[in-house]
Motif scaffolding. Sequence first.
Motif, short mmCIF file in Angstrom:
data_model
loop_
_atom_site.label_atom_id
_atom_site.label_comp_id
_atom_site.label_asym_id
_atom_site.label_seq_id
_atom_site.Cartn_x
_atom_site.Cartn_y
_atom_site.Cartn_z
N GLU A 65 -29.72 -47.23 -3.82
CA GLU A 65 -30.30 -47.91 -2.66
C GLU A 65 -31.56 -48.67 -3.05
O GLU A 65 -31.80 -49.79 -2.56
N ASP A 66 -32.37 -48.09 -3.92
CA ASP A 66 -33.59 -48.79 -4.40
C ASP A 66 -33.21 -50.05 -5.17
O ASP A 66 -33.82 -51.10 -5.00
N LYS A 67 -32.21 -49.93 -6.02
CA LYS A 67 -31.81 -51.05 -6.88
C LYS A 67 -31.15 -52.17 -6.08
O LYS A 67 -31.39 -53.34 -6.33
N THR A 68 -30.33 -51.82 -5.08
CA THR A 68 -29.60 -52.85 -4.31
C THR A 68 -30.37 -53.28 -3.07
O THR A 68 -29.96 -54.23 -2.40
N LYS A 69 -31.44 -52.55 -2.74
CA LYS A 69 -32.24 -52.85 -1.54
C LYS A 69 -31.39 -52.73 -0.26
O LYS A 69 -31.56 -53.49 0.70
N LYS A 70 -30.44 -51.77 -0.26
CA LYS A 70 -29.57 -51.53 0.89
C LYS A 70 -29.49 -50.03 1.15
O LYS A 70 -29.68 -49.23 0.25
N LYS A 71 -29.22 -49.67 2.41
CA LYS A 71 -28.97 -48.28 2.80
C LYS A 71 -27.47 -48.15 3.06
O LYS A 71 -26.87 -48.99 3.72
N TYR A 72 -26.87 -47.08 2.53
CA TYR A 72 -25.43 -46.88 2.67
C TYR A 72 -25.15 -45.68 3.55
O TYR A 72 -25.65 -44.58 3.30
N VAL A 73 -24.36 -45.90 4.62
CA VAL A 73 -23.94 -44.81 5.49
C VAL A 73 -22.82 -44.04 4.80
O VAL A 73 -22.77 -42.82 4.83
N GLU A 74 -21.93 -44.77 4.14
CA GLU A 74 -20.84 -44.16 3.37
C GLU A 74 -21.14 -44.37 1.89
O GLU A 74 -21.59 -45.44 1.48
N PHE A 75 -20.87 -43.35 1.08
CA PHE A 75 -21.11 -43.42 -0.36
C PHE A 75 -20.13 -42.44 -1.01
O PHE A 75 -20.48 -41.32 -1.37
N ARG A 76 -18.86 -42.88 -1.11
CA ARG A 76 -17.78 -42.00 -1.52
C ARG A 76 -17.18 -42.42 -2.86
O ARG A 76 -16.63 -43.51 -2.99
N ALA A 77 -17.29 -41.54 -3.84
CA ALA A 77 -16.70 -41.79 -5.16
C ALA A 77 -15.18 -41.82 -5.01
O ALA A 77 -14.60 -40.93 -4.38
N VAL A 78 -14.55 -42.84 -5.60
CA VAL A 78 -13.10 -43.01 -5.47
C VAL A 78 -12.40 -42.83 -6.82
O VAL A 78 -11.43 -42.09 -6.94
N LYS A 79 -12.87 -43.53 -7.83
CA LYS A 79 -12.29 -43.49 -9.18
C LYS A 79 -13.42 -43.41 -10.19
O LYS A 79 -14.56 -43.77 -9.89
N TYR A 80 -13.08 -42.99 -11.41
CA TYR A 80 -14.10 -42.94 -12.45
C TYR A 80 -13.47 -42.98 -13.83
O TYR A 80 -12.28 -42.72 -14.00
N ARG A 81 -14.31 -43.28 -14.81
CA ARG A 81 -13.99 -43.18 -16.23
C ARG A 81 -15.19 -42.48 -16.87
O ARG A 81 -16.30 -42.58 -16.36
N SER A 82 -14.97 -41.78 -17.96
CA SER A 82 -16.08 -41.12 -18.64
C SER A 82 -16.04 -41.39 -20.13
O SER A 82 -14.99 -41.72 -20.69
N GLN A 83 -17.18 -41.26 -20.76
CA GLN A 83 -17.35 -41.51 -22.19
C GLN A 83 -18.27 -40.43 -22.74
O GLN A 83 -19.40 -40.30 -22.30
N VAL A 84 -17.77 -39.67 -23.71
CA VAL A 84 -18.58 -38.64 -24.34
C VAL A 84 -19.44 -39.28 -25.41
O VAL A 84 -18.93 -39.93 -26.32
N VAL A 85 -20.74 -39.12 -25.27
CA VAL A 85 -21.72 -39.60 -26.25
C VAL A 85 -22.65 -38.41 -26.49
O VAL A 85 -22.17 -37.29 -26.52
N ALA A 86 -23.92 -38.60 -26.64
CA ALA A 86 -24.86 -37.47 -26.69
C ALA A 86 -25.19 -37.11 -25.24
O ALA A 86 -26.31 -37.20 -24.78
N GLY A 87 -24.17 -36.75 -24.51
CA GLY A 87 -24.16 -36.56 -23.08
C GLY A 87 -22.87 -37.20 -22.59
O GLY A 87 -21.92 -37.35 -23.35
N VAL A 88 -22.84 -37.63 -21.34
CA VAL A 88 -21.65 -38.29 -20.80
C VAL A 88 -22.07 -39.51 -20.00
O VAL A 88 -22.95 -39.44 -19.15
N ASN A 89 -21.43 -40.65 -20.30
CA ASN A 89 -21.56 -41.85 -19.47
C ASN A 89 -20.41 -41.84 -18.48
O ASN A 89 -19.27 -41.55 -18.85
N TYR A 90 -20.71 -42.16 -17.23
CA TYR A 90 -19.69 -42.27 -16.20
C TYR A 90 -19.71 -43.69 -15.65
O TYR A 90 -20.78 -44.24 -15.40
N LEU A 91 -18.55 -44.27 -15.46
CA LEU A 91 -18.38 -45.50 -14.70
C LEU A 91 -17.65 -45.07 -13.45
O LEU A 91 -16.55 -44.49 -13.52
#
Length: 135
Positions: A65-91
């Motif tokens: 919300e800070d980055k997009t300068k918008k407030k979201y009433v709905e914020f529902r994860a639908v799909k994702y991909r992950s990448q194992v590094v020295a931790g995990v990146n998620y898209l």
Amino acid sequence: MSETANVWISSNLNSYGHIRCVVSHHCWLFLDLVTMADIPGGFTETRNATEEIQKICDQVTCQVEDKTKKKYVEFRAVKYRSQVVAGVNYLVKVNVGGCSYLHLKVFQNLPCYGGEIVLRGVQEDHHEEDPIVPF
């Protein structure tokens, strides 16, 4: 004295999902099948979001919300991909109401380093059918 190794790869997998190879007539070599998605450093195929992915998204909602300068009433994860590094990146593809979607890049540090979750990027103006690609 050198001996030439004849290698034969069976076109069939055994019941454990391995390829059976013959290296000369004295030994067998079993190789695990590996796709690029299973190799550290490569992103997985797109998967349906889980409760764990939703919890990760919930932790970065304020940052989004800070980055997009918008407030979201709905914020529902639908799909994702992950990448194992020295931790995990998620898209993550997130539905923010109606047919509006965001793509998030989120990093989760290893638990031994605190497991911190950090928003690394946001892409706006996506649609349900848009593929999740690294950015």
